[in-house]
Scaffold this active site. Structure first.
Site, short mmCIF file in Angstrom:
data_model
loop_
_atom_site.label_atom_id
_atom_site.label_comp_id
_atom_site.label_asym_id
_atom_site.label_seq_id
_atom_site.Cartn_x
_atom_site.Cartn_y
_atom_site.Cartn_z
NE ARG A 133 -0.58 0.11 4.97
CZ ARG A 133 -1.18 0.05 6.15
NH1 ARG A 133 -2.50 -0.04 6.22
NH2 ARG A 133 -0.50 0.09 7.27
CG ASN B 104 -5.10 5.07 6.93
OD1 ASN B 104 -5.91 5.41 7.79
ND2 ASN B 104 -4.23 4.10 7.11
CD GLU B 105 -1.38 4.94 10.41
OE1 GLU B 105 -0.60 4.20 9.80
OE2 GLU B 105 -1.69 4.75 11.60
CD GLU C 118 -5.65 3.15 12.17
OE1 GLU C 118 -4.67 2.41 12.44
OE2 GLU C 118 -5.85 3.62 11.05
CD1 TRP D 240 1.61 -3.63 12.86
CD2 TRP D 240 3.29 -2.79 14.08
NE1 TRP D 240 1.08 -2.66 13.70
CE2 TRP D 240 2.09 -2.13 14.45
CE3 TRP D 240 4.48 -2.43 14.72
CZ2 TRP D 240 2.05 -1.12 15.43
CZ3 TRP D 240 4.45 -1.44 15.69
CH2 TRP D 240 3.24 -0.80 16.03
CD GLU E 279 -2.90 -4.15 8.55
OE1 GLU E 279 -4.08 -3.84 8.29
OE2 GLU E 279 -2.04 -3.35 8.92
CE LYS E 280 -2.45 -15.00 7.03
NZ LYS E 280 -1.48 -14.08 6.39
CG PHE E 281 -1.39 -13.68 12.05
CD1 PHE E 281 -2.24 -14.70 12.45
CD2 PHE E 281 -0.51 -13.92 11.00
CE1 PHE E 281 -2.22 -15.94 11.83
CE2 PHE E 281 -0.48 -15.16 10.38
CZ PHE E 281 -1.34 -16.17 10.78
CG HIS E 282 -3.43 -5.63 13.71
ND1 HIS E 282 -4.45 -5.09 14.46
CD2 HIS E 282 -2.40 -4.76 13.77
CE1 HIS E 282 -4.04 -3.93 14.96
NE2 HIS E 282 -2.81 -3.70 14.56
#
Ligand code: GLA
Length: 638
Positions: free
Chosen positions: A106, A144-145, A300, A308, A348-351
């Site tokens: 991204r 975003n950010e 957020e 991460w 980001e599935k483990f976030h």
């Protein structure tokens, strides 16, 4: 809104429609008031050049609206679709080593790219026209950010934009040569066309060029924000516009950015395993309140672990609540998380998320519901302002300059600043972060740690604090350089020299602890503050000041480490015993902690008629007549 924002990033495009109904049901149960939608939806909204598909987003927003949930609608410009970048590879960002970054993650665009701007503008206009009258629309969320992954872009297009920026700043190439000191190492430019971004080079690059490129890059990202905001204001007037900041983020000068958002918002991901996390989080919240001069929003945070870090600690029970209450206590009018439903695919599935992989019968979802309930009970705090009496200078120019190559010693600017902050946080004293050139009249105490870069006007402004009888504390490596990074000759400190009554003759940082047995030993001090003196030492010459602490041993033996002239203090090192210095500085100022004699590990903050007591320690504590469990909180009402 008359309620606190509570919710998070909602990415329904990752899920089939059956899940959407369940989302609204679970959001309602959790007391969610706002969802941030479409942050990464560009590819789904515009699957091919000029072909827009809003039907699915209509459906999502209508469902949220039917559930009574407001929408923070993102402009979806944070991640351009692959077709766009592949058709226009010149829009991709380039690193200082000349590597052109690729698609597949991204933020793969240069903030200076005209192609990106054209396509992003078209998308934003389409979105604004479609949703400007939607009754669920609460705010616009630009991009975003900004700069999160690409702080500086060294592409040819950025090089051209940099030259324009320099032309506007300096007018003539002679003025640029003078400012950058290009007589050094034969760097003189014949025209602006010869000037490059500070790309990888054989050795130290020109400091003025580096600093101006930092300033330019921050402004280039601000331009990305401005371009979208202009369209939103034109098409959708009256709807507030924001973008999410990232706390103490080096890439962007948030003082400049904050003046252009309708309300400040922040993303913050403290490491649950870091004992300093509560203090750092508190400082970050105070920075946000200071940037916007009032309430702000936590946009957020992770409900539990991130994905991460090398080790992604989960938040133990209570910690997420405590961090959320801390934000409200320090001025937040909303608590949002990343993200609503935990992804089942993608990076980001483990976030963690408010609805974890395990679904609703989980600790994290139960905490999500409980927090929603608790925040609903704090709605009367919305808009409540706070007045700090202590200001700590925070300055991006100094951050950039202090951490350049070829400096007297490598220092971490935030670390130096946070050492002072921590002492006040521990005491329950509320702090604002301030600009050296800002209005400082409301502060009884102003502290300027390592404010290395100060214009003449900023030096005078700080000096004015002391001459008006309020307390000024100046830390080492302050007022060493002017805004062009030219040395303030004759003992550094510029206009502060007079109010402080000292000059600095030579820098003499101690050796690293690992080699301090050698001929350059570690430092200690004696006097008002006693014991270790980390990180810094220097030869201070007193013209007209009281010496409160002196260095002990080595070449600095007997020389001043802490001085005071009237209400102006100079601190030439980082004492282990900073507490004694802060005690002495606060004495007689009338600056009061939220609660006297706070036990170690307990944070105390007042907002409105509430006193927030947060117990970060692993032990039960008793404070203000309350027993508070480990990672527990008490909120008392006046
Ligand atoms: C940032 C981004 C989010 C997400 C989180 C994960 O804050 O804005 O999209 O990537 O990090 O921690």
């Amino acid at each position: 809104m008359d309620r606190l924002w509570y919710g998070g990033d909602y990415n329904p495009e990752q899920w089939p429609r059956e899940v959407w109904d369940d989302d609204v049901r679970l959001m309602r149960r959790a007391g969610v008031t706002v969802a941030t939608v479409a942050v990464f939806s560009w590819a789904k909204l515009e699957p091919a050049d000029g072909e827009f598909d809003f039907e699915w987003l209509d459906d999502v927003i209508d469902r949220l609206h039917a559930g009574g949930i407001r929408v923070d609608l993102a402009t979806a410009t944070a991640s351009p679709p692959p077709w766009l970048a592949l058709a226009h590879p010149e829009m991709l960002p380039v690193t200082e080593d000349g590597v052109r970054l690729s698609v597949g993650s991204r933020q793969h665009y240069s903030p200076s790219s005209a192609v990106y701007r054209r396509y992003a503008d078209r998308l934003v206009r389409n979105l604004a026209e479609r949703y400007r009258d939607h009754p669920a629309l609460e705010a616009w969320h630009v991009n975003n950010e900004l700069a999160c992954h690409v702080q500086r872009d060294f592409s040819d297009e950025s090089a051209a934009a940099f030259r324009e920026w320099l032309r506007a700043r300096y007018g003539t190439v002679e003025a640029l040569n003078e400012a950058w000191g290009t007589q050094f190492w034969s760097q003189q430019y014949g025209s602006f066309d010869e000037v490059m971004p500070p790309r990888a080079a054989p050795t130290f690059r020109n400091p003025g060029q580096l600093l101006d490129f930092d300033r330019f890059s921050s402004d280039a990202w601000l331009q990305v924000y401005r371009a979208e905001k202009a369209i939103l204001n034109e098409v959708s007037p009256g709807v507030p516009v924001t973008t999410n900041f990232m706390g103490f983020f080096k890439g962007l000068d948030y003082w400049r950015h904050a003046t252009e958002v309708d309300f400040v918002t922040d993303d913050h991901y403290p490491d649950p395993a870091d004992p300093a996390a509560p203090m750092i989080a508190a400082a970050t919240r105070d920075l946000m309140r200071s940037l916007g001069d009032g309430p702000w929003l936590l946009m957020e945070q992770a409900p539990s672990a991130v994905n991460w870090r090398a080790r992604n600690a989960a938040k133990p029970a209570g910690m997420h609540r405590l961090l959320s209450l801390q934000a409200v206590a320090r001025g937040a009018d909303g608590i949002m998380q990343f993200q609503w439903r935990q992804s089942k695919a993608g990076a980001e599935k483990f976030h963690s998320a408010m609805v974890p992989h395990g679904g609703e019968d989980t600790r994290v979802y139960r905490e999500t519901v409980a927090l929603g309930e608790e925040l609903a009970g704090l709605a009367d705090l919305v808009g409540a302002r706070q007045d700090a009496r202590v200001g700590i200078v925070f300055d991006w120019d100094s951050w950039w300059a202090l951490e350049q190559e070829a400096t007297p010693s490598s220092l971490s600017y935030p670390q130096v600043v946070l050492r002072w902050y921590a002492e006040l946080w521990r005491r329950g004293v509320l702090v604002d972060f301030v600009r050296a050139e800002g209005d400082l009249s409301r502060y009884a105490v102003v502290i300027a740690p390592a404010t290395q870069v100060l214009s003449e006007a900023a030096q005078q402004n700080l000096a004015g604090v002391a001459s008006s009888g309020r307390r000024l504390v100046v830390g080492y490596q302050s007022a060493v350089l002017d805004e062009r990074l030219h040395v303030l000759l004759g003992g550094y400190l510029g206009a502060l020299r007079q109010v402080l009554g000292v000059r600095v003759e030579e820098f003499a940082p101690p050796a690293e602890p690992s080699v301090s047995g050698g001929p350059v030993p570690g430092l200690e001090i004696a006097g008002l503050a006693t014991g270790g003196a980390a990180e810094w030492g220097e030869v201070v010459r007193v013209d007209d000041a009281e010496v409160l602490s002196t260095f002990v041993g080595g070449m600095l033996d007997g020389l001043p480490a802490v001085t005071r002239r009237g209400t102006a203090w100079y601190v030439a090192t980082a004492p282990d015993d900073l507490a004694s210095v802060v005690d002495a500085v606060l004495e007689g100022t009338g600056v009061e902690p939220a609660v006297a004699d706070l036990p170690e590990g307990v944070e105390a903050v007042r907002r409105g008629d509430r006193l927030f007591l947060l117990n970060w320690s692993p032990a039960e504590v008793r404070v203000a007549g309350e027993s508070i469990a480990p990672l527990g909180a008490a909120i008392l009402r006046d």
